[in-house]
Design a protein around this motif. Structure first.
Motif: not given
Length: 478
Positions: A404-427
């Motif tokens: 399996g794979t997981i999301p790359n956190p690069l964009i979520p970490k660098n985008t304010p107000d972009l919420e993620t789940t505990r698995w790193g996926t975007l809400v």
């Protein structure tokens, strides 16, 4: 459903390379239908008055209508019908799991084999690409011509199935679309993840060219989240952003020995084989080192792809090690059967506990324990439990991890107000809207690893909502 048409419960088989031949090449395994075979298969369709097959299609193709066109030999109408809803039929016809979607809903499946919807879709797409209508000049035969330009601009991040679908649909609605892709070739997982023998890259590039013909611009080698940020896109020339960035970071087993030479993630292995063309060494100076005995850990389509690549790259013995039984394997039945025909050995109810190395730091074996199936877990499958005292060593030189794979956190970490789940996926909501105004997302970045067609469905749904937002609610003036 017609009560006059005689039921034909046996589908027309599709010719393919013999196992002996295909073990030695990366050419496409299945040859596809001929015109006669396609017409014969299409004639099996009952043309139900209330077709359930459409309900099983994430992009809503009018399936009976395109099949009727194939039966009648009206290929231009078949192309128009499919492309009214699906901009990537050559891809979907090859890799989508129709057996658990549209074909599963076919009424013929209750007594026999369902209509081969995927094979017929592939036939239509291949006809258009080779014998049919030129894809240049925009929307061409698909019927739904481009809308008048709106003057609005949308940035699509990621040129995988979700991004390509969203880009095509938005362009057809009259918006100016630019796709930003981190790699040097468009297609996302379709290019780097799926082998040539299952999805030829010329097919992918043909579909990308079609999207370009709609007026979509592609910016390759553009890493959003590093070279530029989502906020910069919105603060600059774009009115909305769609994120179709996938979930391309690999998962590992977290067992001792995973850092040894000879251990690959399936992502790295398949990217080096497919995108970097290791299978064409020395024509392409990008070889991949593998031993004669290879173990692939996992039970999905990615594991099948890696195992079948290993066979073609010269491995004498390839094992697929899976901790559950064959009945629980998530891979398509067709891919499991192809792997077996090509000599892949399946070790079911087995799980690695450590990878052994030699004094040079290379893989020298893998310790495995036997498993038994207990009660179902949250996935609905029976949970594998270790059988005490069952440890044994597999003699392997290469281990490929495909769990399996997981999301790359690069964009979520660098985008304010972009919420993620505990698995790193975007809400996201049902329309694909994220928690950041003006930003939508779809595909694996919102669901985790899933199918090509589900990502396309998400891209289509988001494009519809983006269009509505731009016309009714969005920033018409700056």
């Amino acid at each position: 459903m017609s009560d006059k048409k005689k039921l034909n419960l046996n589908r027309v088989s599709m010719p393919k390379q013999s196992p002996e031949d295909r073990r030695r090449n990366f050419l496409e395994v299945a040859y596809g239908y001929s015109q006669e075979e396609a017409a014969e298969e299409a004639d099996r369709c009952l043309q139900c008055k209330k077709p359930r097959c459409i309900e099983g299609c994430p992009v809503g193709i009018e399936i009976p209508a395109f099949i009727e066109a194939v039966r009648e030999g009206d290929m231009e109408r078949a192309v128009r019908t499919i492309k009214d809803k699906n901009s990537l039929p050559g891809i979907c016809g090859r890799v989508c799991p129709q057996e658990v979607q549209c074909e599963k809903r076919c009424v013929l499946s209750k007594k026999g084999a369902p209509i081969a919807i995927g094979r017929l879709e592939r036939f239509v797409a291949d006809w258009e690409g080779s014998d049919g209508i030129s894809k240049e000049g925009g929307p061409g035969p698909k019927g739904a011509g481009k809308a008048e330009p709106t003057g609005k601009k949308v940035a699509v991040v990621g040129a995988g199935p979700a991004g390509l679908t969203a880009a095509a649909d938005l362009a057809r609605r009259g918006h100016q679309v630019t796709v930003f892709e981190a790699l040097h070739d468009a297609g996302g997982v379709l290019i780097y993840g799926i082998p040539e023998f299952r999805l030829p890259k010329d097919i992918v590039r043909g579909e990308v060219d079609y999207v370009k013909s709609l007026g979509v611009n592609f910016e390759l080698d553009s890493v959003v989240g590093r070279l530029l940020q989502v906020d910069e896109l919105l603060d600059g020339e774009f009115d909305a952003v769609f994120l179709g960035i996938g979930a391309g970071a690999p998962r590992f087993l977290k067992v001792p020995g995973e850092n040894l030479n000879g251990v690959y993630s399936a992502n790295e292995y398949l990217t080096r084989v497919n995108l970097m063309k290791a299978y064409r060494f020395p024509e392409y100076d990008t070889p991949i080192r593998q031993g004669k005995k290879v173990a692939v850990v996992g039970g999905g389509n990615v594991a099948m792809d890696a195992a079948r690549c290993a066979v073609r790259l010269g491995a004498e013995e390839v094992h697929v090690v899976y901790r559950r039984s064959e009945a629980e394997m998530p891979a398509r039945l067709e891919e499991i059967e192809n792997a077996k025909e090509e000599g892949v050995i399946f070790d079911f109810l087995a799980n690695p506990t450590r990878i052994l190395g030699d004094d040079r730091g290379r893989v020298a074996g893998m310790e495995v324990v036997d498993m038994v199936l207990g009660e179902p877990d949250e996935s609905g499958r029976r949970r594998p439990v270790v059988e005490a005292g069952s440890e044994h060593i597999m003699d392997v030189e290469t281990v490929i991890i495909a769990v399996g794979t997981i999301p790359n956190p690069l964009i979520p970490k660098n985008t304010p107000d972009l919420e993620t789940t505990r698995w790193g996926t975007l809400v996201v909501d049902d329309a694909g809207r994220t928690t950041r105004e003006g930003v939508w997302a779809g595909g694996d970045i919102t669901t985790g690893g899933a199918t090509v067609i589900s990502a396309m469905g998400a891209g289509k749904k988001a494009a519809e909502d983006i269009d509505r937002w731009l016309r009714e609610d969005g920033p018409w003036s700056r």
